[in-house]
Design a protein around this motif. Structure first.
Motif, PDB file in Angstrom:
ATOM      1  N   ASP A  28       2.866  12.204  -2.881  1.00 12.44           N
ATOM      2  CA  ASP A  28       1.933  12.561  -3.952  1.00 12.44           C
ATOM      3  C   ASP A  28       1.878  11.454  -4.992  1.00 12.44           C
ATOM      4  O   ASP A  28       2.891  11.090  -5.585  1.00 12.44           O
ATOM      5  N   GLY A  29       0.683  10.906  -5.187  1.00 11.82           N
ATOM      6  CA  GLY A  29       0.512   9.791  -6.114  1.00 11.82           C
ATOM      7  C   GLY A  29       0.568   8.446  -5.428  1.00 11.82           C
ATOM      8  O   GLY A  29       0.213   7.429  -6.018  1.00 11.82           O
ATOM      9  N   ASP A  67      -3.475  12.310  -3.937  1.00 19.82           N
ATOM     10  CA  ASP A  67      -3.291  12.882  -5.272  1.00 19.82           C
ATOM     11  C   ASP A  67      -3.691  14.349  -5.189  1.00 19.82           C
ATOM     12  O   ASP A  67      -4.875  14.673  -5.132  1.00 19.82           O
ATOM     13  N   ILE A  99      -5.407   7.960  -1.348  1.00 16.28           N
ATOM     14  CA  ILE A  99      -5.507   7.022  -2.468  1.00 16.28           C
ATOM     15  C   ILE A  99      -6.022   5.683  -1.943  1.00 16.28           C
ATOM     16  O   ILE A  99      -5.662   5.242  -0.851  1.00 16.28           O
ATOM     17  N   HIS A 136      -3.556   7.902 -11.334  1.00 16.56           N
ATOM     18  CA  HIS A 136      -3.078   9.282 -11.406  1.00 16.56           C
ATOM     19  C   HIS A 136      -1.680   9.401 -12.023  1.00 16.56           C
ATOM     20  O   HIS A 136      -1.234  10.497 -12.315  1.00 16.56           O
ATOM     21  N   SER A 137      -0.995   8.257 -12.161  1.00 13.13           N
ATOM     22  CA  SER A 137       0.393   8.285 -12.638  1.00 13.13           C
ATOM     23  C   SER A 137       0.425   8.206 -14.155  1.00 13.13           C
ATOM     24  O   SER A 137       0.252   7.135 -14.723  1.00 13.13           O
TER      25      SER A 137
END
Length: 221
Positions: free
Chosen positions: A10-11, A15, A89, A190-191
């Motif tokens: 995830d990330g 995402d 991503i 997204h982080s």
């Protein structure tokens, strides 16, 4: 020489936060709960069961928290299949193929449940590229504890000195550091509010760690 890459999910690969957001609000709406965006933001980083306990207390619900968890999970599962906003991503699939074509062993080391991991792998047909998949939910300790990366390195069949971790979170980077494995911090859109200071290398584009760029990183380190 680089022999194995240990991916967070995830990330880094997908995402899922937009889907979690939709699933939570679907659950709120089904129970007619008026949850503000500010209140929702305060739940960040907490487990679903803890969030649902808070909701039950705050709204004085007669429902058990576990009931709310099941409603949210059911909606999330449906979104996984149907929601077009869930995408890989940018650039990660090219990177996965690049490593695979150059005989680099790939292992997934994610805090997500195995059910979620399998859903992502099935949807995006990632299975052929990875030797192993590890879920933190199946382990005794979670990131920032190094257990998941030590096990991932072991499952790759190579020494940890021949492995590289790709992570986007503070806890993931700490886990890689504690495992003694070279860590690339991926700073994506997204982080949010993550600390990359202890990563060995920080990037914002996967092209900068293509096999040609990454193959000698470990010997330089």
């Amino acid at each position: 020489m680089l022999k194995a890459v240990l991916f967070d999910m995830d990330g880094v690969i997908v995402d899922t936060e937009p889907l979690h957001h939709k699933a939570y609000y679907g659950m709120f709406n089904s129970l007619k709960l008026d949850v503000t965006e500010q209140q929702y933001q305060s739940f960040t980083g907490q487990s679903t069961i803890n969030v649902c306990r808070q909701l039950c207390n705050h709204f004085e619900l007669g429902n058990a928290p576990e009931e709310l968890v099941q409603i949210k999970r059911h909606i999330f599962k449906d979104l996984f299949v149907s929601d077009s906003s869930l995408q890989l991503i940018e650039g990660v699939f090219d990177l996965i193929q690049d490593y695979h074509q150059n005989n680099v062993t790939l292992v997934l080391a994610s805090s997500a449940s195995m059910q979620t991991i399998e859903s992502v792998f099935n949807r995006f047909e990632l299975e052929p590229y990875f030797k192993a998949k590890l879920s933190g939910a199946d382990l005794k300790a979670s990131k920032p504890h190094p257990e998941i990366f030590l096990k991932a390195a072991e499952s790759s069949g190579f020494k940890k000195e021949q492995c590289l971790v790709i992570e986007d979170s503070t806890n993931g980077i700490k886990a890689a550091n504690a495992a003694g494995i070279f860590c690339v911090g991926y700073k994506s859109l997204h982080s949010k509010n993550q600390n990359y200071e202890t990563a060995n290398l920080v990037i914002d584009d996967f092209k900068s760690i293509s096999f040609q760029h990454a193959k000698n990183l470990l010997s330089v380190h």
